[in-house]
Structure formats: structure tokens, C-alpha cells
Design a protein around this motif. Structure first.
Motif, PDB file in Angstrom:
ATOM      1  N   GLN A 144     -14.018 -12.480  35.849  1.00 43.60           N
ATOM      2  CA  GLN A 144     -13.854 -11.501  34.669  1.00 43.60           C
ATOM      3  C   GLN A 144     -14.918 -10.993  34.109  1.00 43.60           C
ATOM      4  OE1 GLN A 144     -10.926  -9.766  34.485  1.00 43.60           O
ATOM      5  NE2 GLN A 144     -11.630  -8.489  32.527  1.00 43.60           N
ATOM      6  N   CYS A 145     -15.911 -12.002  33.761  1.00 42.74           N
ATOM      7  CA  CYS A 145     -16.912 -11.679  32.903  1.00 42.74           C
ATOM      8  C   CYS A 145     -18.040 -10.413  33.699  1.00 42.74           C
ATOM      9  CB  CYS A 145     -17.865 -12.892  32.587  1.00 42.74           C
ATOM     10  SG  CYS A 145     -19.115 -13.322  33.709  1.00 42.74           S
ATOM     11  N   ALA A 146     -17.705 -10.244  34.800  1.00 41.31           N
ATOM     12  CA  ALA A 146     -18.539  -9.153  35.441  1.00 41.31           C
ATOM     13  C   ALA A 146     -18.333  -7.994  34.809  1.00 41.31           C
ATOM     14  CB  ALA A 146     -18.319  -9.315  37.024  1.00 41.31           C
ATOM     15  N   LEU A 147     -16.870  -7.589  34.858  1.00 42.03           N
ATOM     16  CA  LEU A 147     -16.491  -6.446  34.170  1.00 42.03           C
ATOM     17  C   LEU A 147     -16.781  -6.398  32.607  1.00 42.03           C
ATOM     18  CD1 LEU A 147     -13.103  -6.172  35.736  1.00 42.03           C
ATOM     19  CD2 LEU A 147     -15.078  -5.212  36.574  1.00 42.03           C
ATOM     20  N   GLN A 148     -16.845  -7.367  31.963  1.00 38.23           N
ATOM     21  CA  GLN A 148     -17.288  -7.362  30.594  1.00 38.23           C
ATOM     22  C   GLN A 148     -18.722  -6.926  30.318  1.00 38.23           C
ATOM     23  OE1 GLN A 148     -15.615 -11.215  29.615  1.00 38.23           O
ATOM     24  NE2 GLN A 148     -13.824 -10.554  29.046  1.00 38.23           N
ATOM     25  N   ALA A 149     -19.277  -7.931  31.206  1.00 40.27           N
ATOM     26  CA  ALA A 149     -20.858  -7.546  31.317  1.00 40.27           C
ATOM     27  C   ALA A 149     -21.320  -6.178  31.521  1.00 40.27           C
ATOM     28  CB  ALA A 149     -21.720  -8.480  32.200  1.00 40.27           C
ATOM     29  N   LEU A 150     -20.612  -5.457  32.656  1.00 41.68           N
ATOM     30  CA  LEU A 150     -20.894  -4.272  33.118  1.00 41.68           C
ATOM     31  C   LEU A 150     -20.614  -3.359  31.965  1.00 41.68           C
ATOM     32  CD1 LEU A 150     -19.699  -4.273  36.596  1.00 41.68           C
ATOM     33  CD2 LEU A 150     -22.202  -3.575  35.896  1.00 41.68           C
ATOM     34  N   ASP A 151     -19.559  -3.649  31.003  1.00 38.86           N
ATOM     35  CA  ASP A 151     -19.221  -2.845  29.909  1.00 38.86           C
ATOM     36  C   ASP A 151     -20.388  -2.862  28.723  1.00 38.86           C
ATOM     37  OD1 ASP A 151     -17.483  -0.993  28.573  1.00 38.86           O
ATOM     38  OD2 ASP A 151     -16.568  -3.069  27.299  1.00 38.86           O
ATOM     39  N   LEU A 152     -20.828  -4.310  28.764  1.00 40.59           N
ATOM     40  CA  LEU A 152     -22.124  -4.322  27.865  1.00 40.59           C
ATOM     41  C   LEU A 152     -23.210  -3.407  28.174  1.00 40.59           C
ATOM     42  CD1 LEU A 152     -21.763  -7.977  26.823  1.00 40.59           C
ATOM     43  CD2 LEU A 152     -21.173  -5.892  25.161  1.00 40.59           C
ATOM     44  N   VAL A 153     -23.538  -3.478  29.391  1.00 42.18           N
ATOM     45  CA  VAL A 153     -24.679  -2.563  30.148  1.00 42.18           C
ATOM     46  C   VAL A 153     -24.295  -1.083  29.948  1.00 42.18           C
ATOM     47  CG1 VAL A 153     -25.620  -2.109  32.328  1.00 42.18           C
ATOM     48  CG2 VAL A 153     -25.279  -4.290  31.985  1.00 42.18           C
ATOM     49  N   ASP A 154     -23.105  -0.715  30.125  1.00 43.54           N
ATOM     50  CA  ASP A 154     -22.779   0.753  29.976  1.00 43.54           C
ATOM     51  C   ASP A 154     -22.966   1.209  28.415  1.00 43.54           C
ATOM     52  OD1 ASP A 154     -22.042   1.360  32.561  1.00 43.54           O
ATOM     53  OD2 ASP A 154     -19.952   0.959  32.250  1.00 43.54           O
ATOM     54  N   GLN A 155     -22.756   0.219  27.671  1.00 46.76           N
ATOM     55  CA  GLN A 155     -22.963   0.498  26.034  1.00 46.76           C
ATOM     56  C   GLN A 155     -24.382   0.387  25.810  1.00 46.76           C
ATOM     57  OE1 GLN A 155     -19.985  -1.883  23.729  1.00 46.76           O
ATOM     58  NE2 GLN A 155     -18.522  -1.546  25.256  1.00 46.76           N
ATOM     59  N   ARG A 156     -25.069  -0.008  26.637  1.00 45.97           N
ATOM     60  CA  ARG A 156     -26.852  -0.098  26.320  1.00 45.97           C
ATOM     61  C   ARG A 156     -26.723  -1.267  25.045  1.00 45.97           C
ATOM     62  NH1 ARG A 156     -26.892   2.648  30.106  1.00 45.97           N
ATOM     63  NH2 ARG A 156     -28.087   4.451  30.764  1.00 45.97           N
ATOM     64  N   SER A 157     -26.069  -2.143  25.243  1.00 46.71           N
ATOM     65  CA  SER A 157     -26.095  -3.378  24.394  1.00 46.71           C
ATOM     66  C   SER A 157     -27.215  -4.546  24.599  1.00 46.71           C
ATOM     67  CB  SER A 157     -24.949  -4.103  24.540  1.00 46.71           C
ATOM     68  OG  SER A 157     -23.882  -3.246  23.942  1.00 46.71           O
ATOM     69  N   VAL A 158     -28.017  -4.087  25.505  1.00 47.51           N
ATOM     70  CA  VAL A 158     -29.131  -5.234  25.922  1.00 47.51           C
ATOM     71  C   VAL A 158     -30.405  -4.696  25.655  1.00 47.51           C
ATOM     72  CG1 VAL A 158     -30.122  -6.489  27.813  1.00 47.51           C
ATOM     73  CG2 VAL A 158     -27.720  -5.994  27.852  1.00 47.51           C
ATOM     74  N   THR A 159     -31.271  -5.400  24.877  1.00 45.76           N
ATOM     75  CA  THR A 159     -32.457  -5.203  24.417  1.00 45.76           C
ATOM     76  C   THR A 159     -33.206  -6.216  24.958  1.00 45.76           C
ATOM     77  OG1 THR A 159     -31.987  -3.924  22.731  1.00 45.76           O
ATOM     78  CG2 THR A 159     -33.951  -4.522  22.730  1.00 45.76           C
ATOM     79  N   CYS A 160     -34.592  -5.876  25.776  1.00 44.23           N
ATOM     80  CA  CYS A 160     -35.532  -6.685  26.083  1.00 44.23           C
ATOM     81  C   CYS A 160     -36.608  -6.873  25.063  1.00 44.23           C
ATOM     82  CB  CYS A 160     -36.068  -6.339  27.671  1.00 44.23           C
ATOM     83  SG  CYS A 160     -37.276  -7.407  28.250  1.00 44.23           S
ATOM     84  N   VAL A 161     -36.658  -7.841  24.829  1.00 40.26           N
ATOM     85  CA  VAL A 161     -37.937  -8.092  23.466  1.00 40.26           C
ATOM     86  C   VAL A 161     -39.017  -8.954  24.206  1.00 40.26           C
ATOM     87  CG1 VAL A 161     -38.189  -9.234  21.379  1.00 40.26           C
ATOM     88  CG2 VAL A 161     -35.873  -8.468  21.663  1.00 40.26           C
ATOM     89  N   SER A 162     -40.099  -8.060  24.152  1.00 36.41           N
ATOM     90  CA  SER A 162     -41.366  -9.020  24.578  1.00 36.41           C
ATOM     91  C   SER A 162     -42.486  -8.872  23.812  1.00 36.41           C
ATOM     92  CB  SER A 162     -41.561  -8.464  26.154  1.00 36.41           C
ATOM     93  OG  SER A 162     -41.852  -6.917  25.707  1.00 36.41           O
ATOM     94  N   SER A 163     -43.164  -9.866  23.980  1.00 33.72           N
ATOM     95  CA  SER A 163     -44.633  -9.956  23.117  1.00 33.72           C
ATOM     96  C   SER A 163     -45.902  -9.814  24.198  1.00 33.72           C
ATOM     97  CB  SER A 163     -44.625 -11.399  22.815  1.00 33.72           C
ATOM     98  OG  SER A 163     -44.689 -12.380  23.575  1.00 33.72           O
ATOM     99  N   PRO A 164     -47.046  -9.523  23.432  1.00 36.78           N
ATOM    100  CA  PRO A 164     -48.405  -9.395  24.406  1.00 36.78           C
ATOM    101  C   PRO A 164     -48.611 -10.653  25.274  1.00 36.78           C
ATOM    102  CG  PRO A 164     -48.621  -8.592  22.190  1.00 36.78           C
ATOM    103  CD  PRO A 164     -47.363  -9.378  22.058  1.00 36.78           C
ATOM    104  N   SER A 165     -48.154 -11.707  24.697  1.00 36.20           N
ATOM    105  CA  SER A 165     -48.580 -12.909  25.579  1.00 36.20           C
ATOM    106  C   SER A 165     -47.548 -12.966  26.850  1.00 36.20           C
ATOM    107  CB  SER A 165     -48.169 -14.189  24.863  1.00 36.20           C
ATOM    108  OG  SER A 165     -46.931 -14.290  24.456  1.00 36.20           O
ATOM    109  N   GLY A 166     -46.681 -12.236  27.009  1.00 36.31           N
ATOM    110  CA  GLY A 166     -45.711 -12.094  28.123  1.00 36.31           C
ATOM    111  C   GLY A 166     -44.221 -12.888  27.914  1.00 36.31           C
ATOM    112  N   ARG A 167     -44.134 -13.242  26.811  1.00 36.62           N
ATOM    113  CA  ARG A 167     -42.653 -13.832  26.600  1.00 36.62           C
ATOM    114  C   ARG A 167     -41.751 -12.783  26.499  1.00 36.62           C
ATOM    115  NH1 ARG A 167     -45.240 -17.357  21.919  1.00 36.62           N
ATOM    116  NH2 ARG A 167     -45.992 -19.014  22.990  1.00 36.62           N
ATOM    117  N   LYS A 168     -40.340 -13.082  27.102  1.00 38.85           N
ATOM    118  CA  LYS A 168     -39.166 -12.213  26.964  1.00 38.85           C
ATOM    119  C   LYS A 168     -38.290 -12.788  26.772  1.00 38.85           C
ATOM    120  CE  LYS A 168     -40.170  -9.609  31.014  1.00 38.85           C
ATOM    121  NZ  LYS A 168     -39.837  -9.043  32.300  1.00 38.85           N
ATOM    122  N   ALA A 169     -37.346 -12.284  25.835  1.00 37.49           N
ATOM    123  CA  ALA A 169     -35.958 -12.682  25.629  1.00 37.49           C
ATOM    124  C   ALA A 169     -35.086 -11.439  25.503  1.00 37.49           C
ATOM    125  CB  ALA A 169     -35.973 -13.607  24.324  1.00 37.49           C
TER     126      ALA A 169
END
Length: 140
Positions: free
Chosen positions: A40-65
Motif C-alpha cells: 500500500q505504501c507504493a500508492l502513498q509514495a507516488l502521491d507524495l511524488v506527485d505533490q512534489r513533496s521530496v527535496t534532495c538536500v546536497s552539500s559541496p562535499s557530496g553528502r545527500k539527504a
């Protein structure tokens, strides 16, 4: 969950990345596979993607969250590299009960990354250190 299911999930995300980059859509067979592997979380996750709820935070050293805005309005800092989300569902369904491979927030981060739909935010290495230590969140 077995390592073979994790391998299937990884291959599914690679197939999704390839197909989405070519067609800008997810075919029905991949949607069915996502639902089968992630539940079930697949549909919920796709909904979050559709809502543009994900931000990739990155730093110059290459760290990502990945900062994911959940349906409740709470921000979760997810780490795809070590397969972790601080949400209660991850703690309960993934870690404690071993019922799922990941929560909807972590899956949304993986899907957004595979589909190239992450919002991007650059932070300094010092800000990333604070984010990774849980002292602050990125300013999206």
C-alpha cells in the motif's frame, strides 16, 4: 525481508528510472510491480511524488539527504544511502515487524530520485553537518 526481495526492489527502481526517462510515464506493469513489492505504501509514495513533496538536500562535499513532507505536514529527513527514515511507520513496519522494505517517505525519496522529480536544495557543508546531526532541517 529477504535480500532477494531487496534485489527485486532495486531492479524495479532501475527499470522505473529507465522507462520514465524514456516516456515520462509509468506503465501499468511497473505500477502493478511497485504495488506488489512495496504494498500500500507504493500508492502513498507516488502521491507524495506527485505533490512534489521530496527535496534532495546536497552539500559541496557530496553528502545527500532527502527531505520528505509527509501527509501530516511533518518533515522527515530520509537517507536512501543507508535505507533509513525517522518516521514511526519505518520504526514499526520496517524495523520492528519486518513487514515492509521501506516506509512511504523513503520510497517517495527513491521514486523521486529515479524519476528525476526531486526538488533540489544546495546547503553548505556546515549546514549539512547540522542536518545530519538532527539539529536543523533544510529551509525548503
Amino acid at each position: 525481508m529477504g535480500s532477494s526481495l531487496l534485489s527485486v526492489a532495486e531492479q524495479l527502481l532501475k527499470d522505473l528510472q529507465r522507462t520514465y526517462s524514456e516516456t515520462n510515464q509509468i506503465p501499468d506493469d511497473l505500477l502493478i510491480a511497485l504495488r506488489f513489492v512495496f504494498g500500500q505504501c507504493a500508492l502513498q509514495a507516488l502521491d507524495l511524488v506527485d505533490q512534489r513533496s521530496v527535496t534532495c538536500v546536497s552539500s559541496p562535499s557530496g553528502r545527500k539527504a532527502f527531505q520528505v513532507l509527509g501527509g501530516s505536514g511533518h518533515l522527515y529527513m530520509c537517507f536512501t544511502s543507508c535505507h533509513y527514515c525517522p518516521c514511526p511507520a519505518f520504526s514499526f513496519s520496517v524495523l520492528r515487524r519486518n513487514e515492509s522494505l521501506m516506509c512511504k517517505h523513503l520510497l517517495a525519496a527513491c521514486l523521486s530520485q529515479a524519476m528525476g522529480l526531486c526538488q533540489q536544495e544546495q546547503v553548505s557543508d556546515q549546514q549539512m553537518t547540522h542536518i545530519l546531526s538532527g539539529q536543523t532541517e533544510a529551509s525548503t
